[in-house]
Design an enzyme around this catalytic site. Structure first.
Site, PDB file in Angstrom:
ATOM      1  N   ASP A  41     -65.548  75.911 -48.640  1.00  0.00           N
ATOM      2  CA  ASP A  41     -64.286  76.208 -47.887  1.00  0.00           C
ATOM      3  C   ASP A  41     -63.804  74.702 -47.410  1.00  0.00           C
ATOM      4  O   ASP A  41     -64.570  74.103 -46.593  1.00  0.00           O
ATOM      5  CB  ASP A  41     -64.710  76.978 -46.854  1.00  0.00           C
ATOM      6  CG  ASP A  41     -63.969  76.967 -45.771  1.00  0.00           C
ATOM      7  OD1 ASP A  41     -62.619  76.550 -45.955  1.00  0.00           O
ATOM      8  OD2 ASP A  41     -64.030  77.586 -44.689  1.00  0.00           O
TER       9      ASP A  41
ATOM     10  N   LYS B 147     -56.573  67.651 -44.626  1.00  0.00           N
ATOM     11  CA  LYS B 147     -55.756  68.654 -45.515  1.00  0.00           C
ATOM     12  C   LYS B 147     -54.380  68.753 -45.025  1.00  0.00           C
ATOM     13  O   LYS B 147     -53.543  69.438 -45.839  1.00  0.00           O
ATOM     14  CB  LYS B 147     -56.501  70.192 -44.955  1.00  0.00           C
ATOM     15  CG  LYS B 147     -56.341  71.112 -45.913  1.00  0.00           C
ATOM     16  CD  LYS B 147     -57.261  72.484 -45.469  1.00  0.00           C
ATOM     17  CE  LYS B 147     -56.991  73.557 -46.061  1.00  0.00           C
ATOM     18  NZ  LYS B 147     -57.913  74.608 -45.828  1.00  0.00           N
TER      19      LYS B 147
ATOM     20  N   GLU C 245     -58.044  81.610 -49.197  1.00  0.00           N
ATOM     21  CA  GLU C 245     -58.996  81.935 -48.123  1.00  0.00           C
ATOM     22  C   GLU C 245     -59.010  83.225 -47.626  1.00  0.00           C
ATOM     23  O   GLU C 245     -60.357  83.903 -47.579  1.00  0.00           O
ATOM     24  CB  GLU C 245     -58.495  80.970 -47.086  1.00  0.00           C
ATOM     25  CG  GLU C 245     -58.837  79.429 -47.186  1.00  0.00           C
ATOM     26  CD  GLU C 245     -58.226  78.607 -46.247  1.00  0.00           C
ATOM     27  OE1 GLU C 245     -57.933  78.911 -45.295  1.00  0.00           O
ATOM     28  OE2 GLU C 245     -58.277  77.413 -46.658  1.00  0.00           O
TER      29      GLU C 245
ATOM     30  N   ASP D 195     -56.360  84.767 -40.088  1.00  0.00           N
ATOM     31  CA  ASP D 195     -57.088  83.646 -40.054  1.00  0.00           C
ATOM     32  C   ASP D 195     -56.672  82.448 -39.414  1.00  0.00           C
ATOM     33  O   ASP D 195     -55.467  81.675 -39.711  1.00  0.00           O
ATOM     34  CB  ASP D 195     -57.293  83.036 -41.735  1.00  0.00           C
ATOM     35  CG  ASP D 195     -57.807  81.655 -41.920  1.00  0.00           C
ATOM     36  OD1 ASP D 195     -58.398  81.010 -40.938  1.00  0.00           O
ATOM     37  OD2 ASP D 195     -58.216  81.532 -43.332  1.00  0.00           O
TER      38      ASP D 195
END
Lengths: 622, 107
Positions: free
Chosen positions: A25, A86, A185, A207
């Site tokens: 992850d 990211k 994800e 999420d």
């Protein structure tokens, strides 16, 4: 003596051929690595028993540091410490300046609009920084498993576009990892909760991570996950909670907007810490020293915090509503709601999401680890450690893909929410006589006009044999693989000439918010339709003009009287005038007028060419 | 002689079985592969085969097929940790040679 793990019945590996695969992850704030060991998916800890690796990379005089050490050094050396990288993947400089004006990095715009950061007199790009994180996790896994890795499943937000996915794959490659699959994800989270073996129905995955928010609506039937719809905001997450808190603290302490990089970073650390404490306590005390050396002491209450973040939570719920609408399901159809991401520890988030779906969300698996665990389970299957590989994952395209056609219109080839992998082809033709090349402009988005969509790539098909306009058959094929990466091919059928492109990182392209793009496509549906009709008529008028002029040049003098010719010219002129305006209907009727006016001329041309073909030949010869 | 299971191995084996949700015990076995002749097998067991023998030690059922038992009789199954790496280990009195990595052995 090698240490053994328990295999599934009949799946014991030959020595030195153990199929080790991990799930990674790669998060905005923290990253994790997990693997299935003796039938159990577990995340791996480092020497200090820390499972979460802060996604922070520091470039210091004594070398590169990844994780906690870099995070600790961040306050003292902010410009050489890269956090939340990211968010920078697949973005250009301008975009980042407007979106995150407070980032303490020295950015450089390198060629092609791609982005670099200056750290310790070196230039690094976001792919290289991400690779450092992946390398660290890969090494940790190899140490823990005692052998080399065969492959990795790396998770990405469902809303990552092609550039961002490709960036993630490039980073993995740079880190020496073999990518088995990029996995969304939310899909990973559903697998982690074992919902694949549960009751069939609709599952919502909420999420809220450090930097991204994703809502995914999945449907499970016969052990197969189908992603019905995805939505979210690729720039909303716990980091924004922190930013809001920092702004609030500055306001309370009566500080300037502009503070030193060091103080900004210190305040960010303080805000993060306060946020975590407020998930448990009703209030948090804050202390710091400002640039002028003055001491500040504040108290932040949970109620105030909840009020500050309420607009952000509401924003996530709006995305939820849209995704539910896209998926064509009602709130009561939802069987389970899964909570993912550290920010879902905030009690206010859990409550509001629970209220929205009318269901208590699943929170039993650590929301920080749940995605890595799911990825590990998927990696274990993909590498071949399960006897019956029956889990199939279907993902969907978040936005339509198409190409530009004459008049700046977008012809959609693959529509949004199509399950991937997918390949679709459509035939196009040339617009002008003797046209030998065609430009293929690949676009992403829901709007009808090129300027409103996102440009992904451009390439040109050369070597089309010269033919009359409309005679060439050019087949354009769009192929999207299981990782969501696009491959476009254009081929002229009679000659076989072809050109293709793999959509590679398109860092320099304008980044438009995907949710915004969807919203605007709905708001502008009517305008877009009218704009499309207008453009179509304008293109048609240009085509008619082109054909008529060619015919007039060839036979006008021979077949038409001066008056007839003038009338035709006049009809043509009024069509051209109409085409300059915005009235599609007027252009259409003007085109019809030209058609009527030129009918006689067309008949004479036809007769003449028949006469020419027949002259000097007897009936018998025909 | 049979098979022994150390406390650490028993505890881990139980927890893995519970986590997996099914399975009657662990299969220990040998396969004729690897650089030193024979390799250990360690698997979950869902169904017994006709030639299986079932042992129980420390609350864990150990299943071994007749052929493998010849090589494994008297083995103690242990669970150890080496740095970050942890896993099961066969302490086998019958083995008298291992390849460098220890994944295979001969008798």
């Amino acid at each position: 003596m090698a240490l053994l793990q328990i295999a599934e019945p009949g799946q014991s590996a030959v020595p030195h051929q153990r199929k080790l695969a991990v799930g990674i992850d790669l998060g905005t704030t923290n990253s994790l690595v997990a693997s299935v060991v003796s039938g159990q998916a577990v995340t791996f800890a480092d020497e200090n028993n820390e499972h979460l690796l802060p996604s922070v990379v520091g470039y210091y005089s004594d070398g590169i540091q990844v994780g906690q050490k870099a995070k600790l050094a961040a306050s003292s050396d902010p410009s050489n410490t890269v956090m939340s990288v990211k968010r920078l993947l697949g973005r250009n400089l301008e975009d980042i300046r407007t979106r995150y004006p407070n980032l303490p990095y020295n950015f450089t715009d390198s060629q092609g609009g791609s982005l670099s950061l200056t750290v310790r007199d070196n230039l690094v790009n976001p792919v290289q920084v991400s690779a450092e994180i992946l390398k660290t996790l890969g090494q940790r896994a190899e140490k823990t498993l005692g052998d080399e890795l065969k492959g990795a499943v790396i998770t990405v937000p469902a809303y990552f576009d092609d550039a961002q996915r490709q960036g993630t794959k490039d980073a993995a490659q740079l880190a020496g990892l073999n990518v088995l699959r990029l996995l969304n994800e939310p899909t990973a989270a559903a697998i982690a909760y074992g919902l694949d073996s549960g009751q069939e129905g609709v599952i919502a995955i909420y999420d809220l991570g450090g930097g991204t928010f994703d809502i995914s609506i999945l449907r499970l039937s016969k052990g197969v996950f189908e992603v019905l719809a995805t939505g979210g905001n690729s720039s909303l997450g716990g980091d924004d909670f922190d930013d809001i808190l920092v702004d609030h603290i500055k306001q309370q302490a009566e500080l300037n907007e502009q503070v030193s990089n060091e103080l900004q970073r210190t305040l960010l650390d303080i805000a993060k810490d306060a946020k975590e404490r407020l998930s448990v306590d009703a209030a948090a005390d804050i202390q710091f020293t400002d640039d002028a050396g003055m001491q500040h002491q504040l108290t932040l209450s949970c109620i105030k915090f909840e009020k500050l973040i309420e607009p952000l939570i509401k924003e996530t719920l709006r995305s939820c509503r849209r995704a539910m609408k896209d998926a064509e399901v009602d709130n009561e159809d939802v069987l389970e709601v899964v909570m993912v991401g550290g920010s879902t520890r905030v009690p206010a988030v859990r409550d509001k999401v629970g209220d929205f779906f009318g269901k208590t969300p699943l929170t039993s698996i650590d929301p920080d680890k749940v995605v890595a665990v799911g990825a590990a389970i998927q990696a274990d299957i993909l590498v071949g450690n399960k006897p019956d590989n029956d889990m199939l994952l279907l993902d969907v395209l978040p936005l339509s893909l198409g190409i530009e056609t004459m008049g700046g219109l977008v012809e959609k080839i693959i529509h949004r929410n199509t399950t991937i992998p997918v390949a679709k082809a459509q035939e196009f033709t040339t617009f002008k006589d003797g046209q030998t090349a065609m430009k293929v402009h690949v676009l992403q988005g829901e709007r009808e006009l090129v300027e409103d969509c996102r440009s992904l790539a451009n390439f040109t098909l050369h070597g089309i044999p010269p033919m009359a306009a409309g005679a060439a058959h050019i087949r354009v094929t769009f192929q999207v693989d299981a990782d969501g990466l696009l491959h476009v091919t254009a081929m002229e059928k009679s000659s076989g000439v072809h050109a293709d492109i793999q959509v590679k990182p398109s860092y320099g392209l304008e980044e438009s918010e995907i949710t915004e793009m969807l919203m605007s496509s709905m708001q502008h549906a009517k305008d877009d339709m009218q704009a499309r009709m207008l453009k179509e008529q304008q293109v048609e008028s240009a085509r008619v003009e082109e054909a008529l002029r060619a015919a007039l040049a060839a036979d006008g003098e021979a077949l038409l009287s001066e008056q007839e010719r003038a009338e035709l010219e006049q009809a043509l002129q009024s069509m051209l005038d109409a085409a300059k305006g915005n009235d599609a209907e007027a252009i259409k009727s003007a085109i019809e007028q030209v058609d009527i006016a030129s009918q006689e001329f067309a008949n004479r041309r036809m007769d003449r060419s028949i006469n020419l073909a027949l002259s000097g030949q007897s009936v018998e010869q025909l | 002689m049979g098979i022994k299971v150390s406390d650490a191995a028993a505890q881990r084996a139980q927890s893995f079985l519970v986590n997996r949700g099914k399975g009657i015990g662990l299969r220990l076995g040998v396969k004729t592969t690897g650089c030193s002749g024979l390799a250990y097998v360690l698997e979950f067991v869902d169904e017994l085969n006709p030639d299986d023998e079932v042992f129980e030690d420390n609350g864990v059922k150990i299943i071994i097929d007749g052929k493998s038992l010849v090589y494994l009789d008297g083995t103690q199954l242990d669970f150890t940790k080496e740095g970050l790496n942890e896993g099961f280990q066969f302490n086998n009195p019958n083995a008298n040679g291992e390849c460098g990595c220890g994944e295979s052995f001969n008798v």
